[in-house]
Design an enzyme around this catalytic site. Structure first.
Site, short mmCIF file in Angstrom:
data_model
loop_
_atom_site.label_atom_id
_atom_site.label_comp_id
_atom_site.label_asym_id
_atom_site.label_seq_id
_atom_site.Cartn_x
_atom_site.Cartn_y
_atom_site.Cartn_z
N SER A 1 -55.12 4.97 8.09
CA SER A 1 -55.37 5.11 6.72
C SER A 1 -56.08 6.69 6.67
O SER A 1 -57.06 6.84 7.62
CB SER A 1 -56.42 4.04 6.18
OG SER A 1 -57.26 4.40 5.09
N GLU B 1 -58.78 6.97 5.08
CA GLU B 1 -60.13 6.34 5.37
C GLU B 1 -60.81 6.66 6.66
O GLU B 1 -61.95 6.77 6.75
CB GLU B 1 -60.20 5.16 5.01
CG GLU B 1 -60.51 4.71 3.39
CD GLU B 1 -62.08 5.01 3.09
OE1 GLU B 1 -63.06 5.00 3.64
OE2 GLU B 1 -61.96 5.67 2.11
N TYR C 1 -64.39 -0.86 6.64
CA TYR C 1 -62.82 -0.78 6.84
C TYR C 1 -62.36 0.45 7.50
O TYR C 1 -61.39 0.39 8.24
CB TYR C 1 -62.44 -0.77 5.37
CG TYR C 1 -61.04 -0.36 5.10
CD1 TYR C 1 -59.97 -1.24 5.09
CD2 TYR C 1 -60.48 1.08 4.67
CE1 TYR C 1 -58.72 -0.84 5.00
CE2 TYR C 1 -59.12 1.13 4.76
CZ TYR C 1 -58.26 0.50 4.64
OH TYR C 1 -57.07 0.74 4.60
P1 NAP Z 1 -52.84 -4.79 -0.33
O1 NAP Z 1 -52.08 -4.78 -1.57
O2 NAP Z 1 -54.30 -4.98 -0.24
O3 NAP Z 1 -52.09 -5.90 0.77
C1 NAP Z 1 -52.51 -6.60 1.87
C2 NAP Z 1 -51.87 -7.58 2.21
O4 NAP Z 1 -52.60 -8.07 3.50
C3 NAP Z 1 -51.62 -8.63 1.40
O5 NAP Z 1 -50.15 -9.28 1.65
C4 NAP Z 1 -52.67 -9.81 2.00
O6 NAP Z 1 -52.30 -10.86 1.63
C5 NAP Z 1 -52.59 -9.50 3.57
N1 NAP Z 1 -53.42 -10.15 4.28
C6 NAP Z 1 -54.89 -9.77 4.07
N2 NAP Z 1 -55.42 -10.61 5.16
C7 NAP Z 1 -54.62 -11.29 5.99
C8 NAP Z 1 -54.61 -12.16 6.90
N3 NAP Z 1 -55.66 -12.41 7.55
N4 NAP Z 1 -53.43 -12.54 7.48
C9 NAP Z 1 -52.11 -12.06 6.95
N5 NAP Z 1 -52.15 -11.14 5.81
C10 NAP Z 1 -53.09 -10.81 5.33
O7 NAP Z 1 -52.72 -3.45 0.50
P2 NAP Z 1 -51.56 -2.37 0.36
O8 NAP Z 1 -52.23 -1.35 -0.62
O9 NAP Z 1 -50.43 -3.14 0.10
O10 NAP Z 1 -51.87 -1.58 1.65
C11 NAP Z 1 -51.11 -2.00 2.81
C12 NAP Z 1 -51.75 -1.55 4.29
O11 NAP Z 1 -51.74 -0.19 4.23
C13 NAP Z 1 -53.12 -2.11 4.35
O12 NAP Z 1 -53.09 -2.41 5.63
C14 NAP Z 1 -53.86 -0.91 3.91
O13 NAP Z 1 -55.25 -1.13 4.69
C15 NAP Z 1 -53.06 0.19 4.30
N6 NAP Z 1 -53.33 1.35 3.57
C16 NAP Z 1 -53.45 1.35 2.27
C17 NAP Z 1 -53.47 2.61 1.53
C18 NAP Z 1 -53.01 2.33 0.00
O14 NAP Z 1 -53.65 3.55 -0.67
N7 NAP Z 1 -52.58 1.47 -0.64
C19 NAP Z 1 -53.58 3.76 2.16
C20 NAP Z 1 -53.80 3.86 3.62
C21 NAP Z 1 -53.39 2.45 4.29
P3 NAP Z 1 -52.58 -11.84 0.33
O15 NAP Z 1 -51.66 -11.10 -0.86
O16 NAP Z 1 -52.68 -13.14 0.71
O17 NAP Z 1 -54.05 -11.33 0.04
N1 GDD Z 2 -62.60 0.42 -6.33
C1 GDD Z 2 -63.38 1.10 -7.27
N2 GDD Z 2 -64.07 0.70 -8.30
N3 GDD Z 2 -63.69 2.43 -6.75
C2 GDD Z 2 -64.61 3.30 -7.72
C3 GDD Z 2 -64.97 2.72 -8.98
C4 GDD Z 2 -64.82 1.38 -9.30
O1 GDD Z 2 -65.25 0.73 -10.12
N4 GDD Z 2 -65.74 3.88 -9.28
C5 GDD Z 2 -65.61 5.00 -8.67
N5 GDD Z 2 -64.87 4.52 -7.59
C6 GDD Z 2 -64.22 5.61 -6.49
C7 GDD Z 2 -64.71 4.85 -5.08
O2 GDD Z 2 -66.00 5.15 -4.86
C8 GDD Z 2 -63.93 5.78 -4.26
O3 GDD Z 2 -64.45 6.92 -3.96
C9 GDD Z 2 -62.63 6.04 -5.11
O4 GDD Z 2 -63.15 5.52 -6.61
C10 GDD Z 2 -61.49 5.47 -4.87
O5 GDD Z 2 -61.78 3.95 -4.58
P1 GDD Z 2 -60.54 3.02 -4.32
O6 GDD Z 2 -59.53 2.90 -5.31
O7 GDD Z 2 -61.27 1.49 -4.18
O8 GDD Z 2 -59.82 3.51 -3.05
P2 GDD Z 2 -60.44 3.73 -1.72
O9 GDD Z 2 -60.19 5.32 -1.60
O10 GDD Z 2 -61.61 3.54 -1.48
O11 GDD Z 2 -59.43 3.00 -0.74
C11 GDD Z 2 -58.29 2.91 -0.86
O12 GDD Z 2 -57.47 4.11 0.08
C12 GDD Z 2 -57.51 4.05 1.51
C13 GDD Z 2 -56.79 5.31 1.75
O13 GDD Z 2 -57.53 6.27 1.52
C14 GDD Z 2 -57.61 1.79 -0.20
O14 GDD Z 2 -56.14 1.54 -0.80
C15 GDD Z 2 -57.62 1.56 1.13
O15 GDD Z 2 -56.89 0.39 1.77
C16 GDD Z 2 -56.95 2.81 1.94
O16 GDD Z 2 -57.05 3.02 3.24
#
Ligand code: NAP
Ligand code: GDD
Length: 337
Positions: free
Chosen positions: A131, A133, A154
């Site tokens: 990520s 992050e 995280y």
């Molecule tokens: P998500 O919607 O939160 O999905 C997370 C998945 O992990 C869900 O299927 C969840 O199952 C499963 N999970 C959680 N705990 C588990 C456990 N103990 N054992 C088995 N499965 C488990 O995340 P996403 O947005 O699709 O992201 C996919 C991956 O990419 C994650 O690793 C995330 O950290 C990473 N990532 C995401 C982003 C982004 O912007 N979306 C960016 C960079 C990296 P449940 O449905 O049961 O909760």
């Molecule tokens: N969730 C959330 N809720 N975020 C907020 C809010 C709120 O009410 N208000 C402001 N924010 C700001 C957070 O402080 C952060 O700076 C930004 O919005 C994005 O927050 P999220 O949407 O929660 O995403 P993230 O950037 O912290 O994390 C996501 O992206 C990562 C990749 O950069 C997640 O999908 C992570 O799993 C992923 O790795």
């Protein structure tokens, strides 16, 4: 020969899009689902195949990433060609409330899975969902050479998973890659991530069901892309002969404030009339600015983003309006495809 893939996190946003992509490419897809007292498969219900379906190509298994023995047994049985480790406690704010749990599920589980690959004798290629992050407070633009400085439990857990992946590649010759993905969103995005929180609120405010939306830091800068395009990049990484690590991003950025403004405007609403600040949504340490440089993915994977933030916000607002219309009409809630 039909290829076989295993997806952890198949019920999540990315897992659901990746399962669709791989099924479309003729794979047999296996997914890990956590046991839950309620249904947790909404994002994949439309591709579900039951045990009685002849010749099924999409198979779900109850397992948990914290159960290393179950992972070994599953891999020994399946011997997949490709493994995509997408499972995680993926919410950054929540990781401050549940740091040890997040370290276990998001960090240590990456190592558990790699050990399970070794223990089961699987020759699979492994994708690790790393990520942006991990970059944390390192100034943008961030690329594959930018040093990590994570700002949350995280982010720390993801750095551990990243290095475990590199180490198993170097130590044991496992074909393991890190996709360093920047934020990517869609109508299937979890409801508590900021983009979806905003677009759901827009739909509800437009329908007169809600008036206020409470948000935290509006100044954070993110590089927001479209999730279906990002899972294509994951697949392309595993098709390369040489395992390597890649940044996946749009290279363009917007603040949370700008995203809110665009999303509200898409429904002819003025965001300033509805958005209010609540410090509850601040984080103890914030990641101020993430803007990725996707040059390596473009040059080596031939991958390029098409959907940019304004279009993305529009896609999400329209999907949330449609979903709410369905709910209000008493129809079965449909997940946007
Ligand atoms: P998500 O919607 O939160 O999905 C997370 C998945 O992990 C869900 O299927 C969840 O199952 C499963 N999970 C959680 N705990 C588990 C456990 N103990 N054992 C088995 N499965 C488990 O995340 P996403 O947005 O699709 O992201 C996919 C991956 O990419 C994650 O690793 C995330 O950290 C990473 N990532 C995401 C982003 C982004 O912007 N979306 C960016 C960079 C990296 P449940 O449905 O049961 O909760
Ligand atoms: N969730 C959330 N809720 N975020 C907020 C809010 C709120 O009410 N208000 C402001 N924010 C700001 C957070 O402080 C952060 O700076 C930004 O919005 C994005 O927050 P999220 O949407 O929660 O995403 P993230 O950037 O912290 O994390 C996501 O992206 C990562 C990749 O950069 C997640 O999908 C992570 O799993 C992923 O790795």
């Amino acid at each position: 020969m039909r290829k076989t893939a295993l997806i952890t996190g198949v019920t999540g946003q990315d897992g659901s899009y990746l399962a669709e992509l791989l099924l479309g490419k003729g794979y047999t897809v296996h997914g890990i689902v956590r046991r839950s007292s309620t249904f947790n498969t909404e994002r994949i219900d439309h591709i579900y195949q039951g045990p009685q379906d002849a010749g099924r190509t999409f198979v779900l298994h109850h397992a948990d990433l914290t159960d290393g023995v179950a992972l070994v047994n599953l891999l020994r049985d399946l011997q997949p060609d490709e493994i995509y480790n997408l499972g995680a406690q993926s919410h950054v704010r929540v990781s401050f409330d549940a740091p040890l749990y997040t370290g276990d599920v998001t960090g240590l589980s990456a190592l558990r899975l790699l050990e399970a690959v070794r223990a089961s004798g699987t020759r699979a290629r492994v994708y690790q969902a790393s990520s942006s992050e991990m970059f944390g407070s390192a100034p943008p633009p961030q690329n594959e050479h930018t040093p990590f400085h994570p700002r949350s439990p995280y982010g720390c857990a993801k750095v551990f998973g990243y290095w475990a992946t590199v180490n198993y590649r170097e130590a044991y010759g496992i074909h393991a890659v890190n996709g360093i993905l920047f934020n990517h969103e869609s109508p299937r995005r979890g409801e508590t991530f900021v983009t979806r929180k905003i677009t759901r609120a827009v739909a509800r405010i437009k329908a007169g069901l809600q008036d206020r939306l409470y948000l935290g830091n509006l100044d954070a800068v993110r590089d927001w892309g479209y999730a279906p395009e990002y899972v294509e990049a994951m697949w392309r990484m595993l098709q390369r002969d040489e395992p390597d690590d890649y940044v996946v991003a749009t290279g363009e950025a917007a603040t949370v404030r700008q995203f809110a403004e665009i999303a509200f405007a898409h429904a002819d609403l003025d965001w300033t009339a509805h958005v209010r600040y609540d410090p509850k949504y601040e984080r103890p340490t914030e990641v101020d600015a993430l803007i990725g440089d996707p040059g390596k993915a473009r040059d080596l994977l031939g991958w390029q983003p098409r959907v940019r933030v304004a279009e993305l916000a529009g896609i999400m607002v329209e999907a949330d309006i449609r979903q709410l219309d369905d709910q209000l009409a008493g129809a079965t809630v449909r997940i946007d495809r």
